[in-house]
Design a protein around this motif. Structure first.
Motif, PDB file in Angstrom:
ATOM      1  N   MET B 261      -1.468  -6.095  -7.594  1.00 58.31           N
ATOM      2  CA  MET B 261      -1.027  -4.808  -8.115  1.00 58.31           C
ATOM      3  C   MET B 261       0.273  -5.057  -8.877  1.00 58.31           C
ATOM      4  N   VAL B 262       0.504  -4.240  -9.879  1.00 57.72           N
ATOM      5  CA  VAL B 262       1.709  -4.381 -10.701  1.00 57.72           C
ATOM      6  C   VAL B 262       2.551  -3.129 -10.499  1.00 57.72           C
ATOM      7  N   ALA B 263       3.831  -3.314 -10.117  1.00 57.50           N
ATOM      8  CA  ALA B 263       4.692  -2.147  -9.891  1.00 57.50           C
ATOM      9  C   ALA B 263       6.018  -2.344 -10.596  1.00 57.50           C
ATOM     10  N   MET B 264       6.676  -1.223 -10.878  1.00 57.92           N
ATOM     11  CA  MET B 264       7.972  -1.258 -11.554  1.00 57.92           C
ATOM     12  C   MET B 264       9.005  -0.510 -10.722  1.00 57.92           C
ATOM     13  N   GLY B 265      10.262  -0.880 -10.880  1.00 61.78           N
ATOM     14  CA  GLY B 265      11.366  -0.145 -10.262  1.00 61.78           C
ATOM     15  C   GLY B 265      11.277  -0.125  -8.752  1.00 61.78           C
ATOM     16  N   SER B 266      11.739   0.963  -8.144  1.00 56.61           N
ATOM     17  CA  SER B 266      11.834   1.015  -6.686  1.00 56.61           C
ATOM     18  C   SER B 266      10.462   0.987  -6.020  1.00 56.61           C
ATOM     19  N   LEU B 267       9.400   1.337  -6.764  1.00 59.65           N
ATOM     20  CA  LEU B 267       8.059   1.293  -6.177  1.00 59.65           C
ATOM     21  C   LEU B 267       7.691  -0.140  -5.785  1.00 59.65           C
ATOM     22  N   ALA B 268       8.283  -1.122  -6.473  1.00 54.55           N
ATOM     23  CA  ALA B 268       7.972  -2.520  -6.167  1.00 54.55           C
ATOM     24  C   ALA B 268       8.413  -2.861  -4.739  1.00 54.55           C
ATOM     25  N   GLY B 269       9.511  -2.250  -4.266  1.00 54.00           N
ATOM     26  CA  GLY B 269       9.977  -2.512  -2.900  1.00 54.00           C
ATOM     27  C   GLY B 269       8.960  -2.039  -1.875  1.00 54.00           C
ATOM     28  N   THR B 270       8.485  -0.808  -2.056  1.00 54.05           N
ATOM     29  CA  THR B 270       7.480  -0.255  -1.154  1.00 54.05           C
ATOM     30  C   THR B 270       6.196  -1.076  -1.243  1.00 54.05           C
ATOM     31  N   ALA B 271       5.856  -1.526  -2.471  1.00 59.41           N
ATOM     32  CA  ALA B 271       4.644  -2.318  -2.661  1.00 59.41           C
ATOM     33  C   ALA B 271       4.737  -3.649  -1.905  1.00 59.41           C
ATOM     34  N   ARG B 272       5.931  -4.260  -1.873  1.00 64.11           N
ATOM     35  CA  ARG B 272       6.095  -5.522  -1.137  1.00 64.11           C
ATOM     36  C   ARG B 272       5.732  -5.335   0.342  1.00 64.11           C
ATOM     37  N   ALA B 273       6.225  -4.231   0.918  1.00 66.85           N
ATOM     38  CA  ALA B 273       5.922  -3.961   2.318  1.00 66.85           C
ATOM     39  C   ALA B 273       4.420  -3.804   2.515  1.00 66.85           C
ATOM     40  N   ALA B 274       3.742  -3.128   1.555  1.00 74.71           N
ATOM     41  CA  ALA B 274       2.292  -2.927   1.647  1.00 74.71           C
ATOM     42  C   ALA B 274       1.552  -4.261   1.535  1.00 74.71           C
ATOM     43  N   ILE B 275       2.013  -5.130   0.619  1.00 75.75           N
ATOM     44  CA  ILE B 275       1.364  -6.444   0.428  1.00 75.75           C
ATOM     45  C   ILE B 275       1.477  -7.257   1.724  1.00 75.75           C
ATOM     46  N   ASP B 276       2.650  -7.213   2.363  1.00 73.21           N
ATOM     47  CA  ASP B 276       2.830  -7.927   3.642  1.00 73.21           C
ATOM     48  C   ASP B 276       1.782  -7.473   4.653  1.00 73.21           C
ATOM     49  N   ASN B 277       1.619  -6.155   4.764  1.00 79.61           N
ATOM     50  CA  ASN B 277       0.654  -5.613   5.727  1.00 79.61           C
ATOM     51  C   ASN B 277      -0.771  -6.016   5.373  1.00 79.61           C
ATOM     52  N   LEU B 278      -1.109  -5.927   4.070  1.00 82.31           N
ATOM     53  CA  LEU B 278      -2.473  -6.257   3.645  1.00 82.31           C
ATOM     54  C   LEU B 278      -2.776  -7.731   3.893  1.00 82.31           C
ATOM     55  N   GLN B 279      -1.805  -8.605   3.583  1.00 86.55           N
ATOM     56  CA  GLN B 279      -2.045 -10.038   3.775  1.00 86.55           C
ATOM     57  C   GLN B 279      -2.108 -10.387   5.259  1.00 86.55           C
ATOM     58  N   ALA B 280      -1.352  -9.649   6.071  1.00 87.75           N
ATOM     59  CA  ALA B 280      -1.426  -9.876   7.521  1.00 87.75           C
ATOM     60  C   ALA B 280      -2.832  -9.582   8.033  1.00 87.75           C
ATOM     61  N   ASP B 281      -3.533  -8.659   7.333  1.00 84.10           N
ATOM     62  CA  ASP B 281      -4.924  -8.354   7.680  1.00 84.10           C
ATOM     63  C   ASP B 281      -5.912  -9.279   6.974  1.00 84.10           C
ATOM     64  N   GLY B 282      -5.388 -10.309   6.297  1.00 81.00           N
ATOM     65  CA  GLY B 282      -6.266 -11.263   5.617  1.00 81.00           C
ATOM     66  C   GLY B 282      -6.786 -10.795   4.279  1.00 81.00           C
ATOM     67  N   LYS B 283      -6.156  -9.786   3.686  1.00 81.96           N
ATOM     68  CA  LYS B 283      -6.621  -9.297   2.378  1.00 81.96           C
ATOM     69  C   LYS B 283      -5.895 -10.084   1.279  1.00 81.96           C
ATOM     70  N   PRO B 284      -6.656 -10.746   0.398  1.00 84.41           N
ATOM     71  CA  PRO B 284      -6.031 -11.631  -0.598  1.00 84.41           C
ATOM     72  C   PRO B 284      -5.495 -10.879  -1.819  1.00 84.41           C
ATOM     73  N   ILE B 285      -4.413 -10.156  -1.651  1.00 84.63           N
ATOM     74  CA  ILE B 285      -3.836  -9.435  -2.783  1.00 84.63           C
ATOM     75  C   ILE B 285      -2.336  -9.679  -2.837  1.00 84.63           C
ATOM     76  N   GLY B 286      -1.819  -9.864  -4.063  1.00 80.77           N
ATOM     77  CA  GLY B 286      -0.388 -10.091  -4.263  1.00 80.77           C
ATOM     78  C   GLY B 286       0.224  -9.017  -5.145  1.00 80.77           C
ATOM     79  N   LEU B 287       1.497  -9.232  -5.483  1.00 76.44           N
ATOM     80  CA  LEU B 287       2.214  -8.237  -6.284  1.00 76.44           C
ATOM     81  C   LEU B 287       2.843  -8.896  -7.511  1.00 76.44           C
ATOM     82  N   ILE B 288       2.778  -8.171  -8.617  1.00 71.98           N
ATOM     83  CA  ILE B 288       3.566  -8.568  -9.780  1.00 71.98           C
ATOM     84  C   ILE B 288       4.553  -7.447 -10.055  1.00 71.98           C
ATOM     85  N   LYS B 289       5.829  -7.820 -10.129  1.00 70.70           N
ATOM     86  CA  LYS B 289       6.833  -6.812 -10.477  1.00 70.70           C
ATOM     87  C   LYS B 289       7.115  -6.929 -11.959  1.00 70.70           C
TER      88      LYS B 289
END
Lengths: 276, 382
Positions: B261-289
């Motif tokens: 997923m690609v996020a800008m500004g402060s949304l990228a911070g919230t997205a990082r937390a979401a990516i951590d949770n998703l990857q902890a569940d084994g979901k292969p998704i990353g973030l581009i800021k």
């Protein structure tokens, strides 16, 4: 572990400053923190909310705190409302500014409660009912962190000179005067109700803002109408007997009438908050 | 410190000489801090009060032309009010630095429509995720804007309220380290005489040559700024120990990811937390800021297009009748590829709508579905 804190107060009691002092103090304790104010059309007297998030790692998420582990209430009237405990985490801590012990708290739920008479402490140390620092000391006592020295350091960073000294005295007194933390005596949460916060026209009700209220001695009153002229809220009506009558719904307890009365016929008395 | 304090502190550290601002929520406290700094001598520069944003922009433009390092800041409606002189600041290639504390145009709460609606004025636009990044980006902005290979104004966008009034730990570099890294600004026109307003030239493409030349030069200048922004970001990282991806975009936990997923500004911070949770569940998704929105990092996205099967752009904006600004640029960047990934559009956080970690987890799952080839809706308002 992340800890979410919600702070309730009224414009003028310093809820936002409380959130920043708390976040700064937690940072001095070696934690990462984030202080989030909620800004809308706030003004003196209207209920306001602020949030703090404390964690061992840098906080990245930007959402508000939705299930707080700790709720701190700066206002004695708000402290009587069940609404304050809404959405709290199981076993969370509710710290109230109240003149009564935690055993008498009516706010219910699977939570713990503690009280401190922050309005008294504020009036005695700061000479005005700004209760933010007068409750932060109690926070440190009831929660077990941040260190009192860290809060003092945060206060001295924010304020200087006499103001800082008075606020430091407030946190120390508040630390000493905080009650025990006990499980909430009422287990089943009552109904949450909204509180009248102002509005315009016929909806206008600012009665909940008062810490002090004017009491008129009709024998001393000469009927000069000074209070009627100066009242900023048009809360004073004029009777057929040429005497003032206060419309309590509109009176926010600003004390201007008390100040303007040329014969000293109006006294400013502390409003008692009933815990019903 | 709050985001606004971080911006004001950076301006002080950069030894700005002429500042002008008109207070507008949620930018107000920058103006307040800067007037305090100017009044108590912490800033040696001149703080000019003005009657409105249009004047503030004209004031810093003139000061920049005269050789001063300048700063101006605004929000939402103020940004729109200063639109007209923003064109001449950038056309004259003046290194003005501006903070835009986002405030949407349909409410007082933040979205990126205020600064994005200035895209056609041709400023460099950098977006910030947290208060540390606000401070650092302001320092980098002066170096980028004043670089002889660039000489363009830079706008720094960060979300009002969410960052402007939220307090969090920020590391403030020493004055000496900033002085060593950022030398004083010296005015030197880089425009040919015929085009340089400072020498009496017509500027903006007149002077009897190709009338389009002003636009061509300006456009090329923005494209040429891309490698310089990367270089200054690297250099900042070497000196101060913090850098932001390659200066244009940053990847977060993209190794082994099938989608991003690609996020800008402060949304990228919230997205990082979401990516951590998703990857902890084994979901292969990353973030581009996406940090640098203008000029756009086309080459970066071509690389991402090769690596990932699906890209979901989260836009805190909408270009009405067109779609999300970032989404359109990403799709455009990928068009010439033989095998293109799926590109999904999400609009989130407009008019200050709160975006929660859970929202982004849901977004992430949808992007992964698209990566697997499942049919999903193209556009979603989170």
């Amino acid at each position: 572990m992340v800890v979410g804190i919600r702070i309730h107060g009224r414009g003028g009691q310093g809820a936002v400053t409380a959130s920043r002092l708390l976040a700064t103090a937690a940072y001095y304790d070696g934690k990462f923190s984030q202080a989030i104010p909620m800004y809308g059309t706030e003004r003196r007297g209207a209920p306001v909310t602020a949030y703090v998030r404390v964690d061992d790692v840098r906080v990245r998420e930007r959402e508000l705190v939705h299930t707080p582990e700790i709720v701190m209430v700066l206002d004695p009237l708000l402290s009587t409302r069940q609404t304050m405990a809404d959405d709290m985490a199981e076993g969370g801590l509710l710290l109230l500014n109240a003149a009564y012990p935690p055993e008498e708290v009516k706010t219910g739920g699977n939570i713990r409660v503690a009280t401190v008479n922050a309005t008294n402490i504020a009036l005695e140390t700061l000479r005005r009912p700004i209760t933010n620092t007068a409750i932060l000391g109690a926070f440190a006592k009831a929660v077990g962190w941040p260190k009192l020295e860290s809060i003092e350091k945060a206060i001295r960073k924010q304020f200087s000179g006499r103001i800082a000294d008075m606020n430091v005295e407030a946190i120390k007194r508040s630390y000493d005067e905080c009650s025990e933390v006990i499980p909430a005596p009422v287990k089943i949460a009552g109904e949450s109700e909204a509180i009248a916060v102002g509005g315009y026209g016929v909806l206008k009700d600012v009665s909940s803002w008062r810490v002090f209220q004017p009491v008129i001695d009709m024998d001393k009153c000469t009927g000069c109408k000074n209070c009627w002229i100066y009242c900023p809220e048009t809360a004073i009506k004029w009777t057929d007997e040429n005497k003032p009558e206060i419309e309590w719904r509109k009176c926010k307890g600003c004390g201007i009438c008390v100040n303007e009365c040329p014969v000293g016929a109006i006294e400013f008395k502390r409003v008692e908050i009933k815990n019903e | 410190m709050t985001g606004n304090k971080a911006a004001a502190t950076a301006v002080k550290l950069a030894r700005v000489e002429v500042l002008s601002a008109f207070p507008v929520t949620p930018q107000t406290t920058i103006t307040q801090y800067l007037s305090e700094f100017a009044a108590n001598g912490e800033i040696k520069g001149e703080f000019v009060n003005a009657e409105g944003e249009l004047s503030t922009q004209v004031i810093v433009q003139a000061a920049s032309r005269a050789g001063a390092r300048t700063f101006v800041c605004t929000s939402g409606p103020g940004q729109l009010y200063m639109h007209h002189p923003m064109h001449s600041t950038s056309s004259s290639r003046l290194p003005v630095v501006m903070a835009t504390v986002h405030r949407g145009n349909k409410s007082m709460q933040p979205d990126h429509t205020d600064l994005m609606s200035q895209t056609w004025t041709g400023w460099i636009q950098l977006y910030c995720e947290n208060n540390q990044e606000i401070l650092d980006t302001h320092l980098m902005a002066y170096k980028i804007a004043e670089d002889k290979r660039v000489r363009l104004p830079v706008a720094i966008g960060y979300d009002g309220y969410v960052l402007s009034y939220t307090a969090e730990p920020v590391e403030v570099p020493s004055q000496k380290s900033v002085d060593d890294w950022l030398p004083p600004y010296e005015y030197q026109s880089i425009l040919p005489k015929d085009y340089d307003p400072a020498t009496g030239g017509r500027g903006f493409g007149g002077g009897g040559r190709d009338p389009q030349q002003g636009w061509i030069t300006h456009h090329e200048a923005l494209l040429n700024a891309l490698p310089v922004i990367k270089e200054i970001n690297e250099d900042f990282g070497k000196v101060f120990g913090r850098k932001y991806g390659n200066g244009l975009t940053e990847t977060y936990k993209t190794e082994g990811a099938e989608a991003v997923m690609v996020a800008m500004g402060s949304l990228a911070g919230t997205a990082r937390a979401a990516i951590d949770n998703l990857q902890a569940d084994g979901k292969p998704i990353g973030l581009i800021k996406l940090k640098c929105y203008q000029p756009f990092a086309v080459e970066d996205f071509k690389e991402y297009g090769k690596k990932f099967k699906a890209i979901g752009m989260i836009d805190r904006n909408v270009c009405l009748g067109h779609g999300g600004a970032g989404y359109r640029l990403i799709r455009n960047s990928l068009y010439d590829m033989d095998e293109r990934p799926k590109v999904l559009q999400f609009h989130a956080g407009l008019a200050g709508k709160e975006v929660r970690v859970g929202d982004f987890e849901r977004v992430g799952e949808k992007i992964l579905k698209a990566a697997k080839g499942d049919k999903v809706s193209q556009v979603e308002w989170v």
